[in-house]
Design a protein around this motif. Structure first.
Motif, PDB file in Angstrom:
ATOM      1  N   THR A   1       1.597   2.835  -0.246  1.00  0.00           N
ATOM      2  CA  THR A   1       0.573   2.693  -1.301  1.00  0.00           C
ATOM      3  C   THR A   1       0.366   3.992  -2.072  1.00  0.00           C
ATOM      4  N   GLY A   2       0.900   5.107  -1.573  1.00  0.00           N
ATOM      5  CA  GLY A   2       0.683   6.403  -2.234  1.00  0.00           C
ATOM      6  C   GLY A   2      -0.655   7.025  -1.904  1.00  0.00           C
ATOM      7  N   LEU A   3      -1.373   6.436  -0.903  1.00  0.00           N
ATOM      8  CA  LEU A   3      -2.696   6.952  -0.544  1.00  0.00           C
ATOM      9  C   LEU A   3      -2.726   7.573   0.850  1.00  0.00           C
ATOM     10  N   GLY A   4      -1.660   7.456   1.584  1.00  0.00           N
ATOM     11  CA  GLY A   4      -1.654   7.892   2.984  1.00  0.00           C
ATOM     12  C   GLY A   4      -1.966   9.366   3.158  1.00  0.00           C
ATOM     13  N   LEU A   5      -1.271  10.231   2.384  1.00  0.00           N
ATOM     14  CA  LEU A   5      -1.492  11.667   2.545  1.00  0.00           C
ATOM     15  C   LEU A   5      -2.867  12.095   2.029  1.00  0.00           C
ATOM     16  N   SER A   6      -3.390  11.382   1.022  1.00  0.00           N
ATOM     17  CA  SER A   6      -4.759  11.676   0.568  1.00  0.00           C
ATOM     18  C   SER A   6      -5.757  11.390   1.681  1.00  0.00           C
TER      19      SER A   6
END
Length: 591
Positions: free
Chosen positions: A553-558
């Motif tokens: 989702t592109g939110l994991g590292l955030s």
């Protein structure tokens, strides 16, 4: 010494006294000389009339006996102590008490003789060459039947008059010197009474100028000095009150300026800096004491800022602009300039308020990108779901295998959409800190064991070697176990996703005196160096196509970053393209 008002007064006082004494002496000398001369003339007239009476018959005799006249003249001269000269009407000397008349010049042209011939009495004062002194001559005509037959002249030296005047003159000088000395003593005492209070006033005024505002005068005079001292004390009281008031206001303004988050720069009417608050110093990496009196461009090297301030000065109105700085670090600064005007509406300077809006603009950009990314991430699965649903609705007699495949795709996209929404909610919750997680002592061995249970099937499927190195007695950390498990799952899952079959993902835990460290490394594709600073941003992907294909989702590292921040931890990344990536993060040990 003569710069002192005391000595100036004394000099003027002495000049005045000396001038008065000299002027009075000259007048007195003239009056005394006139008095003595008149008295002398008066006495001479009496004596000359007496001698004229005694010698009148002999002078009028047709047979004048010069020797007898000369003898009588000498006798009378000794008695009156004056020179006697008998002259006939033709100017011939008939007898003289000091000279032989036969050898004397004709006296007809003598001034006193001429005057006596005309008006009976003649007088003259002149220097006698014979006696070598100043003489007073008095002449009296001898008449017979209205006709002048001779002249009786008396001459008396003015030595007595001159000696008397000289004696009086020296007495005047002595008296004058005594008067000057007495006046000097009195003047010094008088001026001391005047200048001592003035000196004291000067000392108090100097002390007040140096900041000692509690000094006062204590004179009890009832004259002008007393009124002046009372007025001075009154002025000092008001000045102290006013300065205290101004100091209070100044301190308030300085406190406000120091406490302001916005930078403030004040310039005079020609654009030179007169004030720079701490926020402005930090904004431009300057020191106020090194900038005062310099132009804006000299210290900030920013043409746009200088143009904005000078434009406000020239136009006399408020101006708002946004400027960019290159050095120190790139910043976007919002500048609001207000001209300072006096009572005559003339610009005396300007005040520029500077607000660093770099973070605000960055957040606006992130928000814009976030909205765009969310819209895109939501639209992609929704479009896919809609397309397959419409296909199924349109194909009533769709084959079972195709139908099952379409439904599986719809389910996968729905799961992906659900995961995206869940991640967004979790991220929003972490960012807003609206819910405080339960804090407890967490055993990282247990956390990693639960994580391995979750990710092991996927690792086996991808043929990824999971290697774990965790000390059995590692110190516990304080936090929320669920959040920590999510953190480890996100990082380990990323390592598995971006590592090729046969690769390795390693989890290593160690500790130092104050922190517990974890390294999660993989042998995957790695991250380009230019992307490293942005990988913790929401929806940022290094390889967008592959990330979506793998279900990211592109939110994991955030989420990882925010979990660490909520647990007072930190994270670093080391990566090399083609070699793999190493995430190093830490937690403080529980007290």
């Amino acid at each position: 010494m003569f710069k002192s008002i005391r000595w100036k007064i004394m000099v003027l006082w002495l000049i005045l006294i000396i001038s008065v004494l000299i002027f009075s002496g000259m007048i007195l000398n003239d009056r005394l000389e006139h008095h003595f001369i008149n008295q002398l003339e008066h006495d001479l007239i009496k004596e000359i009339r007496l001698i004229r009476t005694l010698l009148k018959d002999r002078i009028n005799s047709n047979q004048r006996q010069i020797k007898e006249i000369d003898k009588l003249v000498g006798k009378y001269s000794e008695q009156i102590d004056a020179r006697i000269t008998i002259i006939d009407s033709d100017g011939v000397v008939l007898g003289d008490s000091q000279e032989d008349p036969t050898y004397m010049d004709n006296h007809l042209q003598r001034p006193e003789v001429q005057e006596a011939l005309k008006s009976e009495v003649g007088k003259s004062t002149r220097y006698s060459k014979t006696l070598q002194m100043n003489m007073k001559y008095m002449a009296l005509a001898v008449k017979t039947k209205g006709k002048v037959t001779g002249i009786v002249r008396l001459a008396l030296p003015l030595t007595q008059v001159e000696n008397s005047l000289f004696d009086i003159f020296w007495r005047l000088i002595s008296s004058g010197l005594a008067a000057i000395i007495i006046s000097l003593i009195l003047g010094l005492n008088l001026t001391k009474r005047i200048t001592d209070p003035i000196d004291r006033m000067t000392q108090v005024a100097t002390g007040m100028a140096e900041g000692n505002l509690d000094q006062r005068l204590s004179f009890n005079f009832k004259d002008e000095l007393g009124r002046l001292s009372r007025a001075f004390n009154n002025m000092a009281d008001k000045l102290e009150a006013k300065i205290n008031e101004i100091s209070g206001e100044k301190n308030k303004i300085e406190a406000i300026l120091r406490g302001m988050g916005d930078g403030v720069i004040a310039v005079n009417d020609v654009g030179k800096i007169i004030l720079l608050n701490p926020a402005a110093e930090h904004l431009f990496q300057l020191q106020e004491k090194k900038t005062l009196g310099k132009y804006i461009l000299e210290v900030t090297h920013n043409h746009k800022l200088e143009e904005t301030i000078m434009s406000s000065l020239e136009k006399g109105k408020d101006i708002t602009e946004e400027i960019e700085t290159i050095y120190p670090p790139e910043k976007i600064i919002r500048v609001h300039v207000t001209p300072i005007k006096n009572d005559k509406t003339t610009e005396q300077g300007a005040v520029a308020v500077l607000r660093d809006v770099t973070e605000l603009r960055r957040l606006e950009k992130i928000r814009t990108e976030f909205v765009g990314n969310v819209s895109h991430e939501l639209r992609t699965p929704l479009t896919s779901i809609k397309g397959y649903v419409e296909t199924l609705l349109a194909e009533e007699k769709c084959e079972r295998g195709i139908r099952q495949r379409f439904l599986q795709i719809i389910k996968d996209e729905t799961d992906r959409l659900e995961q995206l929404i869940t991640d967004l909610l979790n991220l929003s919750q972490l960012e807003s800190k609206s819910d405080s997680f339960e804090q407890e002592l967490v055993d990282l061995n247990q956390v990693i064991e639960d994580v391995l249970t979750t990710v092991m099937p996927k690792a086996d499927e991808e043929k990824i070697d999971l290697k774990v190195e965790v000390p059995p007695n590692v110190t516990k950390v304080r936090g929320n176990q669920g959040q920590l498990e999510r953190l480890y799952i996100n990082l380990v899952d990323n390592g598995i996703k971006y590592t090729s079959n046969g690769g390795q993902v390693r989890i290593e835990v160690y500790e130092d005196e104050t922190k517990v460290w974890t390294e999660i490394s993989d042998t995957g594709m790695g991250i380009p160096e230019e992307d490293l600073p942005r990988i913790f941003e929401r929806f940022y992907r290094v390889d967008k196509a592959r990330s979506r294909k793998l279900g990211g989702t592109g939110l994991g590292l955030s989420i990882v970053k925010h979990i660490l921040e909520s647990h007072n931890g930190g994270i670093e990344v080391e990566s090399e393209v083609g070699e793999g990536t190493n995430f190093i993060f830490w937690f403080p040990k529980a007290e």
